[in-house]
Design a protein around this motif. Structure first.
Motif, PDB file in Angstrom:
ATOM      1  N   LEU B  13       0.764  -1.165  -0.057  1.00  0.00           N
ATOM      2  CA  LEU B  13       0.131   0.131   0.056  1.00  0.00           C
ATOM      3  C   LEU B  13       1.086   1.199  -0.086  1.00  0.00           C
ATOM      4  CD1 LEU B  13      -3.030   0.357  -0.064  1.00  0.00           C
ATOM      5  CD2 LEU B  13      -2.993   0.477   2.254  1.00  0.00           C
ATOM      6  N   ALA B  83      -9.482   1.403   8.535  1.00  0.00           N
ATOM      7  CA  ALA B  83     -10.239   0.540   7.965  1.00  0.00           C
ATOM      8  C   ALA B  83     -11.538   0.409   8.970  1.00  0.00           C
ATOM      9  CB  ALA B  83      -9.854  -0.790   7.910  1.00  0.00           C
ATOM     10  N   LYS B 104     -10.375   2.939   4.457  1.00  0.00           N
ATOM     11  CA  LYS B 104      -9.773   1.621   3.890  1.00  0.00           C
ATOM     12  C   LYS B 104     -10.777   0.579   3.362  1.00  0.00           C
ATOM     13  CE  LYS B 104      -5.016   1.460   5.544  1.00  0.00           C
ATOM     14  NZ  LYS B 104      -4.015   0.807   6.076  1.00  0.00           N
ATOM     15  N   PRO B 105     -10.812   0.095   2.407  1.00  0.00           N
ATOM     16  CA  PRO B 105      -9.944   0.439   1.173  1.00  0.00           C
ATOM     17  C   PRO B 105     -10.561   1.696   0.419  1.00  0.00           C
ATOM     18  CG  PRO B 105     -11.657  -1.389   0.564  1.00  0.00           C
ATOM     19  CD  PRO B 105     -11.937  -0.991   2.078  1.00  0.00           C
ATOM     20  N   PHE B 106      -9.417   2.284  -0.227  1.00  0.00           N
ATOM     21  CA  PHE B 106     -10.037   3.620  -0.975  1.00  0.00           C
ATOM     22  C   PHE B 106      -9.626   3.405  -2.387  1.00  0.00           C
ATOM     23  CE2 PHE B 106      -5.982   3.890   1.587  1.00  0.00           C
ATOM     24  CZ  PHE B 106      -5.138   4.164   0.590  1.00  0.00           C
ATOM     25  N   PRO B 108      -7.102   4.740  -5.126  1.00  0.00           N
ATOM     26  CA  PRO B 108      -5.985   5.688  -5.170  1.00  0.00           C
ATOM     27  C   PRO B 108      -6.301   6.758  -5.718  1.00  0.00           C
ATOM     28  CG  PRO B 108      -5.446   3.425  -6.242  1.00  0.00           C
ATOM     29  CD  PRO B 108      -6.934   3.338  -5.868  1.00  0.00           C
ATOM     30  N   LYS B 110      -9.077   8.306  -5.836  1.00  0.00           N
ATOM     31  CA  LYS B 110     -10.039   9.094  -4.968  1.00  0.00           C
ATOM     32  C   LYS B 110      -8.987   9.813  -3.810  1.00  0.00           C
ATOM     33  CE  LYS B 110     -14.224   9.481  -5.573  1.00  0.00           C
ATOM     34  NZ  LYS B 110     -15.016   8.462  -6.413  1.00  0.00           N
TER      35      LYS B 110
END
Lengths: 538, 122
Positions: B13, B83, B104-106, B108, B110
């Protein structure tokens, strides 16, 4: 944005940790804290880099763990616990190479679900989950191909991610809508974007349902069940023969191949019968077509009422019908048909105060191997029907190819240095039902351990699966050793080899390998292969 | 050029975020745990600090406390990654002193949008 690089990293990191855990012999177990961290870190990363399947699996496993527990996991226990994750990792890594089987005919009678999602790990996961429910799943990451597939296969349900590369899911929906008037196919949208605006747009574009990612599997399944029920009701309205109110021939042609597909998967023996009303032409000639039609209708309804709910009856044409008995062996099907013939012959029809009875004859074929095709099976059953007519009518004749097994114990050994492959093979072999043969399974990470175990010399028949390339003693050496040893004739050897190692394959065959499979392999394919080889054994 | 500190213990990540930001010409320092992050904070000033919630040595929340207590060289905007998606968790993070929150999860993209928004605001 290309996420390949990060996906590969995460997969490699995951594999490395798994290997570190399971490889060393002297390992004293893995503390729960480490397992928790491992899963937590996969979960945190996987979603962002579009490995939704991994996220989902690790999330589910995490729920079963207490972060603060002092537990230390035994390796075997942990291996079982992490099995789904290992399998997904393997499948993901090799996904491009694995053939996604699609066939022009709809296989087996299971509902067919099409999923379009560019997140491969998510695809694999959903496919696994849905297939566990007994549904057939076809998948595609490429929207163009998926749309074609949709029109070729007419799935019972479409599940579509709206975030697709090249073409967004809304456009796919539009493409489908413009051609969709004829078919009633429920469409479900899945999306990581779960805001009101997106949902409204999805429904406006023709979606019947919407579910946000990460997907709640329980809710997902229930929704799918509902859609499939509705779909089934719709289908039945057009797949039913008007006169007799049982399934029509069109539906038979769609359904029959599915049973064969299902057989390949589950090895569930099933029977097909072609039945025909005796002297029907005389009924028509004597009493007229109206009564003939009534006889047909009453006959079909009688059978439908008398068979089990899982059995299916179809009107094939004229006075000929087909009955499918799922999960029914020959003897059982024959008994049922005999009872039906007897019961129907007791039924009294009256016409203009004249009473008469009618009989029917049946030909039976039982599917208990993979070689037979739907067309052949139908032909065999049909042929038996004419045999039944020839032998006097109102009876069942059967044509069955029998396979008999000698009761025996068979050693099955797997030698592979890759922990994931070893674990998966073990699981696959455990799931194989060999009838009268008992399988005695053991796995080894290298050749010397295998020979030290003494299994090679216990005088039993032995099925050996060995990796061609291994660090300590390579597969060819193992092969040579068993094939020149005192029990050479007891061994069947399946070699696992790399795709490009043609020399390796040639040499393996020369040394006496019975078969080989190139890596990466699809597990169902390998399973079928192993079963075939095992059955050939005895 | 704007300078960003990224504290995230998950290597893949971290790599992804660093690559994404460097493509946009940000200068990024990366820390794999709370201690590394604190060392950076003591010696550099940042336009933005991105903190993961769960990290070894010091958690994201502990780092915020240290920043607020004056242990860092300057006071920067803080974006917390977590998260923990429930509203009360988010509130807790913001109350503790984070200026922004990302679940999380996002995606990338955004994240990048968000960072640009934050940097332009400042």
């Amino acid at each position: 944005m290309n996420l390949e690089k990060y996906k590969n990293h995460l997969i490699q990191n995951t594999k490395k940790i798994l290997t570190d855990w399971f490889e060393p012999k002297e390992n004293e177990g893995i503390p729960q804290r480490d397992v928790y961290r491992f899963l937590h870190s996969i979960k945190g990363t996987a979603g962002t880099i579009q490995l939704g399947g991994l996220m989902q699996v690790s999330d589910r496993l995490l729920l079963e763990l207490d972060e603060n527990s002092k537990k230390v996991w035994e390796l075997d226990e942990l291996r079982n616990f992490l099995f789904d994750l290992m399998e997904l990792t393997y499948e993901y890594e090799n996904f491009e190479h694995l053939t996604i089987k699609t066939s022009a005919i709809r296989p087996s009678n299971a509902p067919l679900i099409q999923i379009i999602d560019d997140d491969v790990s998510m695809l694999i996961l959903l496919k696994d989950v849905l297939e566990e429910k007994g549904w057939m799943v076809i998948t595609n990451t490429d929207p163009e191909k998926a749309v074609n597939q949709y029109f070729e296969m007419h799935p019972d349900l479409l599940i579509l991610d709206i975030h697709l590369p090249m073409k967004d899911g809304f456009h796919v929906l539009e493409d489908i809508q413009t051609h969709n008037e004829k078919y009633f196919i429920p469409k479900m949208i899945i999306s990581i974007q779960n805001d009101k605006q997106t949902r409204i747009k999805a429904y406006q574009s023709g979606a019947d349902d919407f579910i946000g990612k990460p997907i709640d599997i329980a809710e997902f399944i229930v929704k799918i069940e509902r859609h499939l029920q509705r779909k089934k009701m719709f289908d039945q309205s057009v797949l039913i023969d008007e006169l007799t109110q049982v399934y029509n021939r069109r539906f038979l042609e769609e359904t029959l191949p599915r049973y064969f597909q299902e057989y390949k998967r589950s090895k569930q023996v099933f029977s097909i019968s072609v039945v025909d009303i005796d002297y029907f032409k005389q009924v028509n000639d004597t009493y007229g077509h109206l009564l003939g039609d009534r006889v047909l209708n009453e006959f079909a309804q009688f059978i439908k009422r008398s068979i089990r709910s899982s059995d299916l009856i179809f009107r094939y044409g004229g006075e000929e019908f087909v009955i499918i008995f799922p999960r029914t062996k020959n003897k059982e099907a024959k008994r049922r048909l005999t009872e039906l013939i007897h019961a129907f012959s007791q039924k009294v029809f009256t016409y203009n105060e004249k009473s008469f009875t009618i009989t029917f004859s049946a030909g039976l074929f039982t599917v208990d191997d993979e070689i037979v095709t739907p067309e052949e099976a139908f032909k065999y059953a049909d042929h038996s029907l004419y045999e039944a007519k020839r032998l006097g009518r109102a009876r069942v004749e059967t044509s069955r190819r029998t396979l008999s097994y000698k009761k025996n114990v068979l050693n099955v050994s797997v030698i592979d240095d890759d922990i994931i492959i070893r674990t998966m093979l073990n699981k696959i072999i455990e799931s194989i039902d060999m009838g009268h043969i008992e399988l005695n399974i053991a796995v080894f990470e290298n050749g010397p351990l295998f020979f030290e175990s003494g299994r090679a010399n216990d005088g039993r028949d032995h099925f050996l699966i060995v990796d061609g390339v291994m660090p300590i003693m390579d597969g060819l050496e193992v092969l040579q050793k068993v094939k020149t040893g005192p029990h050479a004739n007891l061994f069947s050897v399946l070699m696992l080899t790399g795709r490009k190692s043609k020399d390796n394959i040639a040499q393996a065959l020369k040394l006496g390998a019975d078969d080989y499979v190139t890596k990466p392999f699809s597990m169902p394919e390998l399973q079928a292969r192993i079963e075939r080889l095992l059955k050939r054994e005895k | 050029m704007k300078r960003i500190l990224l504290a995230e213990d998950e290597a893949v990540l971290r790599m992804l975020i660093v690559d994404t930001l460097e493509d946009e010409d940000y200068i990024v320092d990366e820390a794999a745990d709370g201690q590394e992050a604190l060392d950076y904070l003591k010696s550099e000033e940042y336009d933005l600090v991105i903190l993961d919630y769960m990290m070894p040595v010091y958690t994201g929340l502990e780092l915020i406390e240290k920043i607020k207590a004056g242990e860092s060289l300057g006071l920067s905007k803080i974006l917390m990654l977590s998260a923990k998606s429930q509203a009360f968790e988010q509130e807790r993070i913001l109350l503790a002193g984070a200026d922004y929150f990302m679940e999380k999860p996002f995606s990338p993209l955004k994240l990048l949008e968000k960072i640009e928004e934050i940097i332009n605001e400042a």
